[in-house]
Design a protein around this motif. Structure first.
Motif: not given
Length: 409
Positions: A343-345, A351-354, A366-370, A328-331
């Protein structure tokens, strides 16, 4: 000739020196480092260096050749001990006094010490010395306990799994990452450890650490014990400001600065990196952030402001941090805590979500992605704009993610 002294030879200090030369500063530059070796980058200590995929030399921020290119006077192995603001003097621990016209405080932060003492086999991981000591113990180890499930602890756990160790992770919080990304996303980020065989002991604290044969016993607050060959403590960091106690500077969880990264009430003293607690213009509050990207970007602003007092630039960043754990590359970018709505997308099972974060007015903050680089690039671009609606942010990130999927196919 004007002289600028930079105290602290980690990434913020080195990048400040480079920014000064890039901005055209032709005066004398002295860089002071407390460690006796050439400056190095610290994030790889819990990643590639710990994994054995690279050495400390691979992480060097400067070489001997760079000193000539930068016209840099590098002083290593002797920390600064006092700052005399009135006399414009930095005094080192060996008694050497160095005068300055301008000074940059970039002494960073140190690992919060273990409250359970320092028995053999119990390690911190913040410096080259820590890394070497841990590597020596790992050569005989088959099991490790990681105390603390934040970013450093999580990266250590992931890398230890890669090295084939049996890993136990302990944290007093049941959902350690919730304070960074919220409850639902925090649970997803924590779940990756169990999926890779880590024994997670969450919601349980450490009562005691004591020697046991050639290893350690970690006594937990629920009455149970964990036995391991080595343990790593990752429970936060403390800004290195003690040497400034008699300087008269405003110190409050770091060096208090204005929006231009000048120490409060000063025109010739700046701070950058983990030690700086600066006034954030948009958030209208002081902040101190221990992220590599902040150190780099803040150093560039300091370099400019040192040389252009009539054209000062405020340091007004969009937060950004990344973490590599397993595959996982978490950003994470922008604001993802403090009352934000998440809100999850995407598809977490693939293994690819944000996650998108909005404030109470529905603005994208803000945002978080994997494993979703294109979506993160879109998010960071949108965060630089003002008043982006969460609906528009969702559409842009999903569109970016679909383009990535098409490329992968």
């Amino acid at each position: 000739m004007s002289r600028t002294v930079v105290v602290g030879a980690s990434v913020a200090g080195v990048r400040t020196v480079q920014a000064l030369r890039r901005e055209g500063f032709g005066g004398e530059v002295i860089l002071i480092g407390d460690e006796p070796e050439f400056p190095y980058d610290k994030p790889p200590l819990s990643k590639a260096v710990f994994a054995g995929a690279s050495t400390l030399d691979d992480t060097r921020l400067l070489s001997a050749a760079h000193l000539d290119d930068l016209g840099l006077d590098l002083r290593l192995g002797v920390p600064a001990s006092t700052l005399d603001v009135a006399a414009k003097l930095v005094t080192l621990a060996d008694g050497t006094s160095i005068g300055y016209d301008q000074v940059v405080l970039a002494t960073g932060a140190r690992a919060r010490p273990s409250p359970w003492g320092a028995p053999p086999g119990l390690h911190l991981l913040r410096s080259a010395a820590h890394s070497r000591a841990l590597s020596a113990d790992l050569s005989r180890a088959s099991s490790i306990v990681v105390i603390g499930a934040g970013f450093i602890g999580s990266e250590v756990a992931a890398t230890a799994v890669h090295r084939g160790l049996h890993v136990t992770m302990v944290d007093p919080l049941a959902n350690p990452m919730a304070r960074v990304v919220g409850d639902e996303v925090g649970e997803l980020l924590t779940s990756v450890h169990g999926a890779h065989g880590v024994e997670t002991r969450l919601g349980v604290g450490v009562h005691e650490v004591r020697p046991h044969g050639d290893g350690l016993v970690i006594a937990l607050t629920d009455g149970s014990d964990v036995v391991a060959d080595v343990a790593v403590v990752g429970i936060g960091a403390l800004p290195n400001v003690e040497w400034l106690a008699d300087s008269g500077l405003a110190l409050d969880d770091g060096v208090t600065c204005d929006e231009y990264c000048r120490a409060a009430g000063q025109t010739d003293i700046f701070a950058a990196g983990d030690v700086a607690r600066w006034w954030h213009p948009r958030e209208a509050r002081h902040r101190r952030v221990e992220h590599w990207t902040h150190a780099v970007e803040q150093a560039a602003v300091v370099g400019h402001n040192l040389l252009h007092p009539d054209d000062l630039r405020p340091y007004d960043p969009v937060d950004y941090v990344w973490s590599d754990q397993y595959d996982w590359r978490i950003q994470i970018a922008g604001r993802t805590s403090g009352g934000c709505v998440a809100e999850l997308i995407g598809d977490a099972t693939a293994g690819r979500f944000g996650a998108l974060y909005s404030d109470h007015d529905g603005r994208f903050v803000g945002a978080m992605t994997v494993n979703w680089q294109k979506a993160m690039v879109a998010a960071r671009r949108l965060l630089l704009a003002t008043d982006t609606d969460i609906v528009d942010a969702r559409a842009h990130m999903l569109a970016a993610g679909q383009r990535r999927a098409a490329v992968d196919v």
